[in-house]
Design a protein around this motif. Structure first.
Motif, PDB file in Angstrom:
ATOM      1  N   ALA A 307      61.097   9.877  22.954  1.00 40.88           N
ATOM      2  CA  ALA A 307      60.408  10.183  24.210  1.00 40.88           C
ATOM      3  C   ALA A 307      60.360   8.992  25.160  1.00 40.88           C
ATOM      4  CB  ALA A 307      58.988  10.672  23.918  1.00 40.88           C
ATOM      5  N   GLU A 308      60.613   7.792  24.655  1.00 42.26           N
ATOM      6  CA  GLU A 308      60.606   6.601  25.499  1.00 42.26           C
ATOM      7  C   GLU A 308      61.955   6.367  26.185  1.00 42.26           C
ATOM      8  OE1 GLU A 308      57.968   5.065  26.181  1.00 42.26           O
ATOM      9  OE2 GLU A 308      56.612   5.776  24.619  1.00 42.26           O
ATOM     10  N   PHE A 309      63.001   7.083  25.745  1.00 46.02           N
ATOM     11  CA  PHE A 309      64.303   6.948  26.386  1.00 46.02           C
ATOM     12  C   PHE A 309      64.286   7.645  27.748  1.00 46.02           C
ATOM     13  CE2 PHE A 309      65.407   5.888  22.112  1.00 46.02           C
ATOM     14  CZ  PHE A 309      66.599   5.152  22.173  1.00 46.02           C
ATOM     15  N   LYS A 310      65.082   7.144  28.669  1.00 43.66           N
ATOM     16  CA  LYS A 310      65.184   7.774  29.988  1.00 43.66           C
ATOM     17  C   LYS A 310      65.780   9.175  29.858  1.00 43.66           C
ATOM     18  CE  LYS A 310      67.714   4.564  31.755  1.00 43.66           C
ATOM     19  NZ  LYS A 310      68.550   3.804  32.730  1.00 43.66           N
ATOM     20  N   ARG A 311      65.308  10.085  30.713  1.00 44.81           N
ATOM     21  CA  ARG A 311      65.807  11.456  30.676  1.00 44.81           C
ATOM     22  C   ARG A 311      67.325  11.482  30.890  1.00 44.81           C
ATOM     23  NH1 ARG A 311      64.054  16.791  31.826  1.00 44.81           N
ATOM     24  NH2 ARG A 311      62.026  16.136  31.002  1.00 44.81           N
ATOM     25  N   SER A 312      67.816  10.683  31.845  1.00 47.66           N
ATOM     26  CA  SER A 312      69.259  10.677  32.129  1.00 47.66           C
ATOM     27  C   SER A 312      70.066  10.213  30.917  1.00 47.66           C
ATOM     28  CB  SER A 312      69.558   9.771  33.327  1.00 47.66           C
ATOM     29  OG  SER A 312      69.201   8.423  33.038  1.00 47.66           O
ATOM     30  N   THR A 313      69.498   9.280  30.160  1.00 49.52           N
ATOM     31  CA  THR A 313      70.193   8.781  28.971  1.00 49.52           C
ATOM     32  C   THR A 313      70.315   9.869  27.912  1.00 49.52           C
ATOM     33  OG1 THR A 313      69.365   6.543  29.379  1.00 49.52           O
ATOM     34  CG2 THR A 313      70.149   7.012  27.161  1.00 49.52           C
ATOM     35  N   LEU A 314      69.231  10.617  27.710  1.00 43.35           N
ATOM     36  CA  LEU A 314      69.246  11.686  26.722  1.00 43.35           C
ATOM     37  C   LEU A 314      70.178  12.816  27.144  1.00 43.35           C
ATOM     38  CD1 LEU A 314      65.446  11.876  25.783  1.00 43.35           C
ATOM     39  CD2 LEU A 314      67.292  10.712  24.559  1.00 43.35           C
ATOM     40  N   GLU A 315      70.159  13.150  28.433  1.00 44.69           N
ATOM     41  CA  GLU A 315      71.025  14.221  28.921  1.00 44.69           C
ATOM     42  C   GLU A 315      72.495  13.839  28.764  1.00 44.69           C
ATOM     43  OE1 GLU A 315      70.036  17.164  29.758  1.00 44.69           O
ATOM     44  OE2 GLU A 315      67.895  16.724  29.680  1.00 44.69           O
ATOM     45  N   ALA A 316      72.789  12.538  28.869  1.00 49.93           N
ATOM     46  CA  ALA A 316      74.177  12.079  28.725  1.00 49.93           C
ATOM     47  C   ALA A 316      74.700  12.270  27.299  1.00 49.93           C
ATOM     48  CB  ALA A 316      74.284  10.608  29.125  1.00 49.93           C
ATOM     49  N   LEU A 317      73.785  12.485  26.345  1.00 52.67           N
ATOM     50  CA  LEU A 317      74.196  12.687  24.951  1.00 52.67           C
ATOM     51  C   LEU A 317      74.810  14.058  24.710  1.00 52.67           C
ATOM     52  CD1 LEU A 317      71.235  11.153  22.899  1.00 52.67           C
ATOM     53  CD2 LEU A 317      73.620  10.426  22.812  1.00 52.67           C
ATOM     54  N   ARG A 318      74.614  14.978  25.635  1.00 56.74           N
ATOM     55  CA  ARG A 318      75.029  16.362  25.377  1.00 56.74           C
ATOM     56  C   ARG A 318      76.524  16.480  25.085  1.00 56.74           C
ATOM     57  NH1 ARG A 318      72.071  20.612  29.447  1.00 56.74           N
ATOM     58  NH2 ARG A 318      69.923  19.853  29.279  1.00 56.74           N
ATOM     59  N   GLN A 319      77.351  15.873  25.934  1.00 59.86           N
ATOM     60  CA  GLN A 319      78.794  16.022  25.752  1.00 59.86           C
ATOM     61  C   GLN A 319      79.296  15.430  24.432  1.00 59.86           C
ATOM     62  OE1 GLN A 319      81.411  13.369  27.422  1.00 59.86           O
ATOM     63  NE2 GLN A 319      83.161  14.518  26.664  1.00 59.86           N
ATOM     64  N   PRO A 320      78.920  14.177  24.095  1.00 61.69           N
ATOM     65  CA  PRO A 320      79.385  13.669  22.794  1.00 61.69           C
ATOM     66  C   PRO A 320      78.871  14.466  21.606  1.00 61.69           C
ATOM     67  CG  PRO A 320      78.020  12.027  23.954  1.00 61.69           C
ATOM     68  CD  PRO A 320      78.264  13.148  24.892  1.00 61.69           C
ATOM     69  N   MET A 321      77.651  15.013  21.709  1.00 64.86           N
ATOM     70  CA  MET A 321      77.117  15.812  20.613  1.00 64.86           C
ATOM     71  C   MET A 321      77.900  17.110  20.443  1.00 64.86           C
ATOM     72  SD  MET A 321      73.019  15.253  21.251  1.00 64.86           S
ATOM     73  CE  MET A 321      72.506  16.503  20.089  1.00 64.86           C
ATOM     74  N   GLU A 322      78.315  17.710  21.535  1.00 67.55           N
ATOM     75  CA  GLU A 322      79.015  18.988  21.473  1.00 67.55           C
ATOM     76  C   GLU A 322      80.492  18.814  21.160  1.00 67.55           C
ATOM     77  OE1 GLU A 322      77.758  22.011  21.686  1.00 67.55           O
ATOM     78  OE2 GLU A 322      75.707  21.330  22.005  1.00 67.55           O
ATOM     79  N   ASP A 323      81.142  17.799  21.764  1.00 69.29           N
ATOM     80  CA  ASP A 323      82.592  17.669  21.671  1.00 69.29           C
ATOM     81  C   ASP A 323      83.067  16.703  20.602  1.00 69.29           C
ATOM     82  OD1 ASP A 323      82.564  19.379  23.826  1.00 69.29           O
ATOM     83  OD2 ASP A 323      82.887  17.807  25.319  1.00 69.29           O
ATOM     84  N   GLY A 324      82.187  15.814  20.128  1.00 71.04           N
ATOM     85  CA  GLY A 324      82.604  14.823  19.140  1.00 71.04           C
ATOM     86  C   GLY A 324      83.471  13.730  19.721  1.00 71.04           C
ATOM     87  N   LYS A 325      83.446  13.591  21.042  1.00 73.81           N
ATOM     88  CA  LYS A 325      84.210  12.534  21.700  1.00 73.81           C
ATOM     89  C   LYS A 325      83.605  12.253  23.066  1.00 73.81           C
ATOM     90  CE  LYS A 325      87.575  15.829  23.536  1.00 73.81           C
ATOM     91  NZ  LYS A 325      89.005  16.246  23.564  1.00 73.81           N
ATOM     92  N   VAL A 326      83.918  11.073  23.597  1.00 73.10           N
ATOM     93  CA  VAL A 326      83.459  10.664  24.924  1.00 73.10           C
ATOM     94  C   VAL A 326      84.689  10.386  25.778  1.00 73.10           C
ATOM     95  CG1 VAL A 326      82.239   8.906  26.244  1.00 73.10           C
ATOM     96  CG2 VAL A 326      81.302   9.680  24.068  1.00 73.10           C
ATOM     97  N   THR A 327      84.774  11.042  26.919  1.00 73.82           N
ATOM     98  CA  THR A 327      85.883  10.815  27.846  1.00 73.82           C
ATOM     99  C   THR A 327      85.353  10.102  29.078  1.00 73.82           C
ATOM    100  OG1 THR A 327      87.037  12.795  27.065  1.00 73.82           O
ATOM    101  CG2 THR A 327      87.705  11.901  29.199  1.00 73.82           C
TER     102      THR A 327
END
Length: 508
Positions: A307-327
């Motif tokens: 909960a202390e992480f920035k909202r934008s930082t957490l939202e940025a996790l969505r793609q790597p969590m779903e795709d297993g890669k970062v582009t």
């Protein structure tokens, strides 16, 4: 004819073959490097000049032009020092130019002519493997990681003079047998689940999570063992395969995170601070580098106090969590970093952490509590397959015998992984947590009682479609742990108890 020395530049984690062309002509003494070098490459001029002189060679007092081709990609880092110096000495006739074409060379030079380690040596070895009749010369500190790739002739060098001797005289490669290397590296952990007394429900949940690589949220007051539990998750995962060791070591090598370690032989555990920037977590920069999600590849990413992480930082996790890669895309290039990890997060019930604690009083007001809990959006909560409450420790349990060890738990996890490996052998993924709706419908076969149970739960709990699917995936993993082909009622009921979103909702 200019001298031509081959080297590699790492783009993302992929090796790009670079031709280091050196031409010495008449004119006023100068030393120019072209081909889109950055400041660190341009500084090679001073390092190379001093290294050549301090190795008892004469530095040419003529016009020196160095070209790094291809010129459309910006180059950075000191790994071109050694090939530039070799090219200059080849122009002076000290090195046989014809023999240069057989080698790929990389290394940073110190002022006294010693060779320092470089980033990405493992990627360079992989690139050399696909080049016909080429050998690799790298700093001796990089020999271990590079030796993971077989069928490549690798020479280690400690100095500019030694490099010259390797090229001119020829010698046997310095490869270390990969099987010997893997045997000589410790693959054990310094922590174990048997050290934690109590919290049996949490241990069971984490055993299930590791069996299917499910994301986990640990919810509870400070001092209940959330971090201790999270740090021991890698210890119950099966030992890394050779392919996983190569993948993970490659990322750490490119990021400069190997340090004193020869290779990465145990599953990573990354725990970035909540002040971490988006780029540090996901990866990026003007010249893209891997972030924490990639450094956690094949292991665990732990977000303490999520909960202390920035909202934008957490939202940025969505793609790597779903795709297993970062582009990551930039104007001149696009790079991709792998990021298949198990996400584990922890959070307190309120800012002070003691809301609902049986013995300690909470100091937060209602608005503070709501504001704190609302930092975690619904879509992010839905991405956790398992949500469990970690209650305060019962001191009476400290007198009980030790619980199951990590090795015992690993046997169960390993059995579940083998089942999934066979199930998904023709798919692009390996774990139940990665199943999409189509795969869930095909692989999550329920008996009649289990169907009735999940339908009743869906109606009473008001489950979203995503939550419904996540319960089925967790139930599939529980069935795999018991070597059951069909999902039964008890599997569904246990999976439902780990979808405790009501814990958080109850405080709002």
């Amino acid at each position: 004819m200019p001298s031509k020395v081959y080297s590699f530049y790492i783009v993302g984690i992929e090796p790009l073959l670079v031709e280091v062309e050196v031409d010495i002509t008449r004119g006023l003494p100068s030393f120019n490097i072209v081909g889109l070098p950055d400041a660190s490459v341009k500084e090679a001029r001073d390092r190379v000049k001093s290294a050549i002189k301090n190795s008892n060679f004469e530095f040419p007092s003529q016009k020196i032009t160095v070209n790094l081709a291809p010129a459309y990609i910006k180059k950075e880092g000191p790994s071109f020092d050694l090939p530039i110096a070799i090219g200059i000495l080849a122009e002076k006739g000290i090195i046989n130019k014809e023999k240069l074409s057989k080698f790929i060379i990389a290394g940073e030079l110190s002022l006294d002519g010693k060779v320092r380690s470089v980033r990405g040596a493992l990627s360079m070895a992989i690139g050399t493997k696909y080049l016909k009749d080429k050998s690799l010369i790298i700093p001796e500190d990089n020999i271990y990681e590079a030796s993971l790739i077989d069928s490549v002739k690798i020479y280690k060098t400690a100095s500019l003079i030694e490099t010259i001797n390797i090229i001119n005289e020829g010698k046997q490669p310095d490869n270390i047998d990969p099987s010997y290397l893997l045997k000589s590296i410790s693959r054990e952990y310094d922590v174990d689940f048997s050290e934690i007394k109590g919290q049996e429900t949490a241990k069971r949940a984490l055993e299930i999570a590791a069996s299917g690589m499910h994301n986990v949220l640990l919810f509870g007051p400070p001092g209940t063992g959330k971090t201790m539990l999270a740090r021991r998750i890698p210890t119950i995962m099966p030992h890394m395969t050779v392919e996983e060791i190569i993948e993970t070591t490659r990322i750490y090598s490119v990021a400069g995170e190997l340090k004193d370690r020869k290779i990465i032989a145990t599953r990573p555990f990354r725990s970035p601070h909540h002040t971490t920037s988006d780029i540090a977590l996901i990866g990026g920069g003007s010249i893209p580098k891997p972030g924490e999600v990639s450094l956690a590849h094949n292991g665990v990413l732990f977000l303490d106090e999520i909960a202390e992480f920035k909202r934008s930082t957490l939202e940025a996790l969505r793609q790597p969590m779903e795709d297993g890669k970062v582009t990551i895309s930039r104007a001149s290039l696009t790079v991709t970093f792998p990021s298949r990890f198990m996400l584990v997060a922890s959070m307190n019930p309120c800012p002070c952490g003691y809301l609902g604690h049986p013995t300690k009083e909470c100091r937060c007001n209602i608005s503070q509590i709501k504001r704190y809990l609302s930092k975690i959006s619904g879509p992010i909560i839905d991405r956790f397959d398992i949500i469990i409450e970690i209650p305060p420790i019962d001191w009476e349990k400290f007198t009980l015998p030790k619980s199951k060890s990590s090795e015992e738990m690993r046997e169960t996890v390993n059995r579940a992984w083998e089942v999934q490996k066979e199930r998904f052998k023709e798919r692009a993924f390996k774990f139940n947590s990665s199943m999409k709706p189509k795969e869930i419908e095909f692989f999550c076969q329920l008996d009649e009682n289990a169907k009735a149970t999940i339908e009743e739960a869906r109606e009473k709990l008001g489950l979203s479609v995503r939550a419904y699917h996540r319960i089925l995936k967790v139930a599939r993993t529980i069935a795999d742990m018991q070597s059951e082909k069909r999902i039964k009622t008890e599997h569904i009921l246990e999976a439902i108890q780990y979808r405790r979103t009501d814990i958080i909702e109850g405080y709002l």
